[in-house]
Structures are given as C-alpha cells and as structure tokens.
Design an enzyme around this catalytic site. Structure first.
Site, PDB file in Angstrom:
ATOM      1  N   PHE A 138      35.963 -13.578 -11.479  1.00  0.00           N
ATOM      2  CA  PHE A 138      37.266 -13.646 -12.152  1.00  0.00           C
ATOM      3  C   PHE A 138      38.000 -14.949 -11.834  1.00  0.00           C
ATOM      4  CE2 PHE A 138      41.804 -12.130 -11.234  1.00  0.00           C
ATOM      5  CZ  PHE A 138      42.294 -12.531 -12.462  1.00  0.00           C
ATOM      6  N   ASN A 193      25.681 -14.982  -6.983  1.00  0.00           N
ATOM      7  CA  ASN A 193      24.526 -14.076  -6.980  1.00  0.00           C
ATOM      8  C   ASN A 193      24.665 -12.958  -8.013  1.00  0.00           C
ATOM      9  OD1 ASN A 193      26.404 -12.355  -5.819  1.00  0.00           O
ATOM     10  ND2 ASN A 193      25.184 -11.874  -4.009  1.00  0.00           N
ATOM     11  N   ASP A 199      22.709 -16.587  -3.248  1.00  0.00           N
ATOM     12  CA  ASP A 199      23.527 -15.791  -2.339  1.00  0.00           C
ATOM     13  C   ASP A 199      23.956 -16.679  -1.175  1.00  0.00           C
ATOM     14  OD1 ASP A 199      24.439 -14.009  -0.306  1.00  0.00           O
ATOM     15  OD2 ASP A 199      23.271 -12.378  -1.192  1.00  0.00           O
ATOM     16  N   VAL A 200      25.259 -16.781  -0.933  1.00  0.00           N
ATOM     17  CA  VAL A 200      25.752 -17.721   0.083  1.00  0.00           C
ATOM     18  C   VAL A 200      25.428 -17.278   1.503  1.00  0.00           C
ATOM     19  CG1 VAL A 200      27.608 -18.610  -1.365  1.00  0.00           C
ATOM     20  CG2 VAL A 200      28.042 -16.641   0.148  1.00  0.00           C
ATOM     21  N   THR A 205      28.749 -11.724   3.805  1.00  0.00           N
ATOM     22  CA  THR A 205      29.163 -12.714   2.812  1.00  0.00           C
ATOM     23  C   THR A 205      30.338 -13.534   3.321  1.00  0.00           C
ATOM     24  OG1 THR A 205      28.393 -11.296   1.000  1.00  0.00           O
ATOM     25  CG2 THR A 205      29.968 -13.027   0.441  1.00  0.00           C
ATOM     26  N   ARG A 229      27.724 -31.544   6.657  1.00  0.00           N
ATOM     27  CA  ARG A 229      26.608 -32.462   6.406  1.00  0.00           C
ATOM     28  C   ARG A 229      26.972 -33.537   5.392  1.00  0.00           C
ATOM     29  NH1 ARG A 229      22.473 -33.101   2.847  1.00  0.00           N
ATOM     30  NH2 ARG A 229      22.976 -31.238   1.635  1.00  0.00           N
ATOM     31  N   TYR A 234      36.119  -6.197   4.762  1.00  0.00           N
ATOM     32  CA  TYR A 234      36.759  -7.285   4.005  1.00  0.00           C
ATOM     33  C   TYR A 234      37.857  -7.951   4.830  1.00  0.00           C
ATOM     34  CZ  TYR A 234      38.982  -9.681   0.058  1.00  0.00           C
ATOM     35  OH  TYR A 234      39.501 -10.625  -0.790  1.00  0.00           O
ATOM     36  N   LYS A 250      37.288 -11.687   6.380  1.00  0.00           N
ATOM     37  CA  LYS A 250      38.105 -12.836   5.969  1.00  0.00           C
ATOM     38  C   LYS A 250      38.847 -13.449   7.156  1.00  0.00           C
ATOM     39  CE  LYS A 250      37.582 -13.109   1.417  1.00  0.00           C
ATOM     40  NZ  LYS A 250      37.171 -14.333   0.691  1.00  0.00           N
ATOM     41  N   ARG A 288      40.820  -2.215  -9.082  1.00  0.00           N
ATOM     42  CA  ARG A 288      42.122  -2.817  -8.814  1.00  0.00           C
ATOM     43  C   ARG A 288      43.171  -2.185  -9.720  1.00  0.00           C
ATOM     44  NH1 ARG A 288      41.056  -9.258  -7.789  1.00  0.00           N
ATOM     45  NH2 ARG A 288      38.807  -9.102  -7.520  1.00  0.00           N
TER      46      ARG A 288
END
Length: 326
Positions: free
Chosen positions: A18, A39, A63-64, A97, A111, A150, A154, A191
């Site tokens: 979003f 992902n 995928d991070v 994640t 880097r 979550y 964070k 939501r």
C-alpha cells in the site's frame, strides 16, 4: 555511487504494498530510478503493474530476511506486514522481517554508503500513557503479547538503525508512521478504515470493538508520502553530520473515535449497515494521536487532506475494486 544532486537509484522494500507503491509513484514522477523489492506476502503486483513499461522501474521478488546485493543511492525499508491480521498470521516471520530485514538492509546501506529510511510505527508507543505521543516517549508495550511480534520487532529495528548510525556513521532516517489510509489498501487486512468501507459497501454490519470510543488519527497516504520525501531529502549540511536521523512522528493529529469513523463511512457510502459491538482485542491501544511539532519544525510538513475528503477517494477505490471482482 552517484551524488545526491543527480538522478538517484532508489531501492524500496515492500514496494508492492500500500505505502510502497504510492511512494514509488512519487519517486518515478520526479525522475528517479526505482528498484521495487517485495516477496508479495501482503503486497500485490497489481499495485505496481502500471509501472512495468517504465524504463526507470525494476521489480525483484525477494524476501528481505535474506541478503540482497545491489547498487543503490538510497533505501526505503518498508517491508513488513503492518495489519494485525497479517502480522499475527506468522508472528515469528513478522519478527524476522523486522529484525533480519533491518540487518540486511543496513548491511547493504553500509556497503554502498546509501542513505536509508526506516518505516517504523506508532506501535512502538504501545498502549500509551502519554497523550498525544511525542518522540521522546519510550512507550508502554507488552513484550510477550499477541501484538509483540510487530511492536517489539519495530522497536528492535529502531535500535539497530541507531546503533549502525552511531557505530558506523550510517546516514539514517527513522519515521514513526501513524494510521494511514487510502487507495490500494488491502480489502482484507483487518484495518479499521478498509474494514468499515468494505462492510458498508456490502451493507453488512459494521463491527466495532469495545464501546467504539477508542480514538485514532487517520492520515491520507498522499500526505504521508510527502512527509517521507521531505524527511529523506533533508541535506547533510544543516548542523548535523549525517542530516537529521529522527525518530520523527508522521501522521495526522486530528483525533476521531472509532464510532465517529464508522458513522462517517456509513454516510459517505449511503449504506444500510448497522453498528455491532464485539469485545476489545488484547493490548489494543485506547488512544493514538501523534504530536507532529517536530515534523512541522524539521520538515515544514503537516497533513493537508481532511478525513472526509480522503475517505471519499478511498471509498471510490473500493467501489471500483468490488465491482471488478463481482
């Protein structure tokens, strides 16, 4: 690497989501090159398919939680499920994640010496005992609750960002995002805005939790993205060795009860929906309102789009989505 006064090559993780897709629209619109990484767990190619023919846009499914090797000038790290329905579906992966994703993106930024933006959240304040919330407030978070994957993920990501900033001199920006809404929200993300609009358009009962008197502050997505860009573009020559790292609250300070939101959605949609009440979920915050004095001072930013105007645009989007799906 290119200098900041030339066209930038920018990585946006969670770019098919979003917020990410709206951010990419703005970056491409001003002439930047954008690499979108997602992902597609909660993001959708539909959010960015209108960009596939743009020669300055590139999509990578990745995928991070795994390292990524790429040459970029800036990084916006937005990758993480952000709604309770999605982040509680696989809470261990949600924490990975936030934490592994931050480590991998910070390592990449170190880097290539890229400036890096972290999409943090008002959830770092938990169920706040301070109202409205200022950036200096440390929060009231349950570390072992259903929302902790979550909230604490964070919070740990913020720790990592500031430690990389202090230890490695990394050029960071940490924004705490409050409730945001607008077109491209996932219709089933749980939501409150998307829930109410979908229920109202289907003439279903609108579900309120508790007595509906808990408050939220709703920021339209266009306003939020403008805050992202202003924050990221603060130069490094305004008395800060690495610019202004934050954290900074980004959200709309106008506070509404959840019941007021439901009644407004019913009016805007002309719905026959009725209000029904359910028990309040565990650890659900009773109040959430940002103090944005710092954003006004540092970014000359505040939201411009009022709730009713933003909701009309969001309702129109969901009307199109529901009609195309039928």
């Amino acid at each position: 690497m290119r200098k900041y006064n030339s066209r930038k090559r920018i990585l946006v993780t969670g770019g098919a989501g979003f917020l990410g897709s709206h951010l990419i629209d703005r970056l491409l619109g001003r002439g930047d090159e954008v690499v979108c990484v997602d992902n597609l767990f909660t993001g959708s190619k539909r959010n960015v398919e209108h960009l596939f023919d743009n020669p300055r846009f590139e999509f990578i499914r990745h995928d991070v939680t795994f390292p990524l090797f790429i040459e970029v000038d800036q990084i916006y790290n937005l990758a993480c499920p952000a709604s309770p329905v999605h982040y509680q579906h696989d809470p261990v992966q949600t924490t990975k994640t936030s934490v592994h994703g931050a480590i991998n993106m910070l390592g990449l930024a170190k880097r290539v010496r890229a400036r890096i933006f972290q999409a943090s959240t008002s959830e770092v304040y938990g169920d706040p005992s301070m109202h409205p919330q200022i950036e200096e407030y440390w929060g009231n978070v349950n570390p072992i609750g259903q929302r902790s994957c979550y909230d604490e993920g964070k919070r740990c990501a913020e720790t990592l960002f500031f430690d990389y900033h202090r230890q490695h001199g990394l050029d960071i920006r940490v924004a705490r995002i409050f409730n945001t809404y607008g077109p491209r929200m996932h219709p089933n993300d749980g939501r409150v805005v998307s829930n109410f609009i979908v229920q109202a358009l289907n003439d279903e009962d609108i579900t309120l939790y508790g007595d509906g008197q808990q408050t939220r502050s709703f920021c339209f997505v266009d306003d939020l993205v403008e805050g992202f860009l202003r924050f990221m573009d603060i130069p490094n020559d305004e008395g800060h060795q690495y610019g202004f790292p934050g954290p900074i609250n980004l959200g709309n300070p106008c506070e509404f009860t959840i019941r007021q939101l439901a009644e407004l959605v019913i009016r805007l949609t002309g719905s026959k929906s009725k209000l029904v009440f359910r028990p309040l979920p565990l650890d659900d915050p009773k109040q959430r309102q940002p103090d944005i004095a710092l954003a006004k001072k540092m970014l000359n930013w505040e939201p411009r789009i009022e709730l009713e105007a933003g909701l009309k645009r969001t309702v129109e989007y969901f009307e199109r989505e529901l009609s195309s799906a039928s």
